[in-house]
Design a protein around this motif. Structure first.
Motif, mmCIF file in Angstrom:
data_model
loop_
_atom_site.group_PDB
_atom_site.id
_atom_site.type_symbol
_atom_site.label_atom_id
_atom_site.label_comp_id
_atom_site.label_asym_id
_atom_site.label_seq_id
_atom_site.Cartn_x
_atom_site.Cartn_y
_atom_site.Cartn_z
ATOM 1 N N VAL B 259 0.810 -1.213 0.000
ATOM 2 C CA VAL B 259 0.000 0.000 0.000
ATOM 3 C C VAL B 259 0.848 1.271 0.000
ATOM 4 N N GLY B 260 2.131 1.090 -0.243
ATOM 5 C CA GLY B 260 2.990 2.264 -0.369
ATOM 6 C C GLY B 260 3.349 2.974 0.921
ATOM 7 N N LEU B 261 3.349 2.228 2.019
ATOM 8 C CA LEU B 261 3.726 2.828 3.307
ATOM 9 C C LEU B 261 5.149 2.383 3.657
ATOM 10 N N ARG B 262 5.918 3.285 4.264
ATOM 11 C CA ARG B 262 7.292 2.940 4.600
ATOM 12 C C ARG B 262 7.388 2.401 6.029
ATOM 13 N N ALA B 263 7.935 1.195 6.145
ATOM 14 C CA ALA B 263 8.084 0.576 7.471
ATOM 15 C C ALA B 263 9.145 1.336 8.248
ATOM 16 N N GLY B 264 8.843 1.632 9.500
ATOM 17 C CA GLY B 264 9.806 2.342 10.325
ATOM 18 C C GLY B 264 9.629 3.847 10.225
ATOM 19 N N VAL B 267 4.798 3.711 9.251
ATOM 20 C CA VAL B 267 4.290 2.778 10.259
ATOM 21 C C VAL B 267 5.485 2.085 10.912
ATOM 22 N N ALA B 268 5.578 2.220 12.218
ATOM 23 C CA ALA B 268 6.669 1.570 12.945
ATOM 24 C C ALA B 268 6.244 0.145 13.304
ATOM 25 N N ILE B 269 7.201 -0.734 13.418
ATOM 26 C CA ILE B 269 6.887 -2.127 13.750
ATOM 27 C C ILE B 269 7.843 -2.656 14.812
ATOM 28 N N VAL B 270 7.277 -3.395 15.741
ATOM 29 C CA VAL B 270 8.112 -4.174 16.658
ATOM 30 C C VAL B 270 7.483 -5.549 16.674
ATOM 31 N N SER B 271 8.288 -6.574 16.540
ATOM 32 C CA SER B 271 7.719 -7.916 16.531
ATOM 33 C C SER B 271 8.236 -8.729 17.713
ATOM 34 N N ARG B 328 16.254 -2.406 16.319
ATOM 35 C CA ARG B 328 16.911 -2.331 15.019
ATOM 36 C C ARG B 328 16.238 -1.207 14.213
ATOM 37 N N ASP B 329 15.719 -1.535 13.041
ATOM 38 C CA ASP B 329 15.256 -0.433 12.195
ATOM 39 C C ASP B 329 13.753 -0.150 12.139
ATOM 40 N N THR B 330 12.939 -1.188 12.220
ATOM 41 C CA THR B 330 11.511 -0.968 11.981
ATOM 42 C C THR B 330 10.762 -0.175 13.041
ATOM 43 N N CYS B 331 11.407 0.022 14.199
ATOM 44 C CA CYS B 331 10.721 0.781 15.234
ATOM 45 C C CYS B 331 10.920 2.277 15.010
ATOM 46 N N GLY B 332 11.898 2.594 14.199
ATOM 47 C CA GLY B 332 12.178 4.000 13.968
ATOM 48 C C GLY B 332 13.526 4.401 14.513
ATOM 49 N N CYS B 333 14.153 3.507 15.258
ATOM 50 C CA CYS B 333 15.479 3.834 15.786
ATOM 51 C C CYS B 333 16.439 4.029 14.614
ATOM 52 N N GLY B 334 16.433 3.103 13.709
ATOM 53 C CA GLY B 334 17.249 3.236 12.503
ATOM 54 C C GLY B 334 18.731 3.220 12.776
ATOM 55 N N PRO B 335 19.524 3.044 11.733
ATOM 56 C CA PRO B 335 20.969 2.947 11.826
ATOM 57 C C PRO B 335 21.587 4.143 12.547
ATOM 58 N N ALA B 336 21.088 5.327 12.272
ATOM 59 C CA ALA B 336 21.645 6.525 12.885
ATOM 60 C C ALA B 336 21.455 6.489 14.400
ATOM 61 N N ALA B 337 20.245 6.209 14.799
ATOM 62 C CA ALA B 337 19.920 6.190 16.218
ATOM 63 C C ALA B 337 20.727 5.139 16.966
ATOM 64 N N ARG B 338 21.026 4.052 16.261
ATOM 65 C CA ARG B 338 21.728 2.975 16.938
ATOM 66 C C ARG B 338 23.082 3.398 17.487
ATOM 67 N N SER B 339 23.660 4.432 16.884
ATOM 68 C CA SER B 339 24.969 4.844 17.367
ATOM 69 C C SER B 339 24.842 5.779 18.557
ATOM 70 N N ASP B 340 23.608 6.125 18.889
ATOM 71 C CA ASP B 340 23.390 7.039 19.997
ATOM 72 C C ASP B 340 22.378 6.458 20.961
ATOM 73 N N ALA B 341 22.890 5.687 21.891
ATOM 74 C CA ALA B 341 22.013 4.977 22.823
ATOM 75 C C ALA B 341 21.101 5.906 23.610
ATOM 76 N N GLU B 342 21.544 7.134 23.808
ATOM 77 C CA GLU B 342 20.761 8.045 24.618
ATOM 78 C C GLU B 342 19.442 8.479 23.999
ATOM 79 N N ARG B 343 19.364 8.378 22.710
ATOM 80 C CA ARG B 343 18.133 8.850 22.073
ATOM 81 C C ARG B 343 16.918 8.001 22.412
ATOM 82 N N VAL B 344 17.173 6.819 22.886
ATOM 83 C CA VAL B 344 16.049 5.979 23.294
ATOM 84 C C VAL B 344 16.228 5.640 24.765
ATOM 85 N N PRO B 345 15.536 6.384 25.606
ATOM 86 C CA PRO B 345 15.690 6.188 27.052
ATOM 87 C C PRO B 345 15.322 4.774 27.477
#
Lengths: 368, 368
Positions: B259-264, B267-271, B328-345
């Motif tokens: 349907v043309g929606l971008r995961a992460g 629409v964010a996903i956690v499984s 990882r990526d589908t929640c919205g943390c993404g590769p960039a966020a992964r290098s900065d643990a503080e962004r996700v309390p």
DNA sequence: TTGAAAGCGCTAACAA
DNA sequence: TTGTTAGCGCTTTCAA
């Protein structure tokens, strides 16, 4: 635990008669048989398989030795085998050798000690000693998926060369000319055969099979990832990759994304195995599907005939099963092309005898 | 086949003595023992496990009943169990019940007939009759991954509610407010518990847990795909989905693409599960990882204590293991966020006791 | 410290 | 058609 003496007493017969009706190995008067049957299910009696096996030298149990059952390919394979064994009335003892010679040997012994009727093995480590003990014990065994040098075990494998050839030819049909090959450990016959198919297709098309475009590496995501990056470094002009397994292809997908290349467009991919995961990726993998159900029924059938008659004609005990090219997205066919079968002409010639081509979105017999 | 009488003859002792040294169950003179040991490995003698089992009523074999071992989750689980069993000196008989009550029962009987010392079961169909026969045979069994109503089997499960709660809270932290829940068949305790966790997290955040945003459907790619499309139809404003299994999430990924929606992003996903395939998708799945190795060692340990002492305190035979949220990526943390643990309390409160949070790209103990 | 012998629960001659 | 009995290969009392 109720034993056959209890049944015999209740039915008013001797224990032997219970055996007779259980195995109908002996004539028994209809009336007697009925009383015995009645007694059996009144008591819920079930014969002790250990005692029976000790007396008959048959356990109706198979040993299945795999490198690692969590690997999608072996998981798929073991499920098919378990199914075929169940059909045939056999239970299966499962062991993961984890590519360790010692552990494989441990399992061969565990199986032998438990007197399995036969063993199916996908050897990972050095299987020589295991094979020796198998022979000494005179327990039938068949080698699955791969052959090991110097060991003349009956075997069931797929047409690796043919499948690889079909995969490569398909990439050529898509106009690709700089096709790399990524395959498994050099020690594996299956990996070697896939390289042969790749070379053959290129040669037939008058295309070079350059060594810098060939990489041997383990059948894993990580190895596929690293090897792809290296291939790309050695030759940035690569426009297609034939990957020897779906897991490696997942690594390839990731590597392409890393360097900003689009799979199926900048670099086309065809992989091998046709495991369920090939359908989970984005884009979906075009892959050479192995006939899991046939492999399983064939290997079980072969083992059973061997159990019946251990001294049969060895030459008939090597089977090579055909594979099927399943066109999805990574080869370049893409969703659009899938609706137009004509855009990808069917293959002709040598590989046609062993490789079917299919137009499908998912593996026919999905497990889920 | 060489038997212990051959060994006895060669060593110049009686067959009984061979047993004594084999099991050192009896004092044996050092000199004698040496002769026996020498004879044993000169002849390559291995005791017949069937005979031994018949005499001792122990087979050192476990029965493992799964719904379907080719499913990535069960494949991962069975591999871990096989490993733990091997450590403990046990072999495992594997059976796939394929959600068929009849086939499950067939395997329970196959296991019982072969006198397994214990059974590990992930019941798929109606396990009542199987459970009855298990009790009648007095063979220890433990229920894995899920509980079945009305059956008080010892059990090992993960903290489904806690994991689901952590997953949902994480989505909330990402600013998502219209979070749907996609989970397994309504009959499964694990599926139900995950819904509870989802509801709990929403309630705590003052967010509504609307029924139109909840879907029960089988743990499969296809079902996940279809259910996601339906959820999206019922509420196009959904901005996140908690999927009860990685396989379903793969279907979700596909549906979003449809349907043309971008995961992460859209629409964010956690499984749930943290199977290897969660790392194969694009984008990679943020998932609640189950502690496979711990589950396996715990279930094997529990079974072994039960085998030792069948009449032990039942209350201590229910274990709930913690899960780990793997970003990882589908929640919205993404590769960039992964290098900065503080962004996700880090999470606080209830779920913290059972759910660890991890910052990692792949499952720690990968099988490949 | 060693050996003889009685099971473990079944199958399979052999007799009746 | 049924029953008796001797294994199958080991463990384990019980005696020696």
């Amino acid at each position: 635990m109720v034993g056959r003496v209890d049944v015999a007493r209740l039915a008013g017969v001797s224990p032997a008669v219970v055996s007779y009706v259980l195995n109908d190995s002996h004539p028994v008067a209809p009336a007697t048989r009925e009383r015995v049957v009645a007694a059996i299910d009144e008591l819920g009696y079930r014969p002790n398989a250990l005692a029976r096996s000790l007396a008959t030298a048959r356990t109706h149990t198979l040993g299945l030795l795999l490198p690692e059952s969590a690997n999608p390919y072996f998981a798929r394979l073991s499920s098919a085998i378990e199914d075929a064994a169940f059909e045939a009335g056999f239970a299966v003892l499962l062991g993961n050798g984890v590519d360790s010679t010692a552990r494989e040997l441990g399992y061969v012994r565990a199986f032998l000690d438990r007197r399995v009727d036969g063993i199916i093995a996908v050897p990972g480590g050095d299987f020589a000693e295991g094979w020796r003990e198998l022979q000494a014990a005179k327990v039938p065994a068949v080698s699955l998926d791969r052959l090991q040098a110097g060991i003349d075990l009956p075997s069931v494998v797929v047409d690796n060369a043919g499948g690889a050839r079909a995969a490569t030819e398909h990439l050529i049909e898509h106009g690709r000319t700089r096709i790399a090959c990524l395959t498994g450990g050099e020690g594996l016959s299956s990996a070697q055969e896939r390289v042969i198919g790749w070379r053959g297709a290129l040669a037939d098309a008058g295309l070079p099979a350059e060594d810098r475009r060939l990489a041997f590496t383990p059948f894993s995501v990580e190895a596929g990832h690293a090897a792809t990056l290296e291939l790309l470094e050695r030759d940035p002009a690569i426009d297609a990759i034939f990957a020897g397994s779906d897991t490696q292809a997942v690594g390839t997908l990731r590597a392409l994304a890393d360097v900003g290349l689009r799979a199926g467009e900048d670099v086309a991919i065809v992989s091998f195995d046709g495991t369920p995961i090939s359908d989970y990726t984005t884009p979906r993998l075009t892959t050479v599907v192995q006939p899991y159900a046939e492999i399983a029924t064939e290997v079980v059938r072969m083992l059973l005939t061997l159990i019946e008659d251990p001294a049969q004609d060895r030459s008939r005990l090597h089977r090579v099963l055909p594979t099927t090219l399943l066109r999805r997205d990574t080869c370049g066919c893409g969703p659009a092309a899938r609706s137009d079968a004509e855009r990808v002409p069917a293959l002709a010639g040598a590989s046609a005898t062993t490789t079917r081509i299919e137009q499908n979105q998912t593996e026919p017999k999905e497990f889920l």
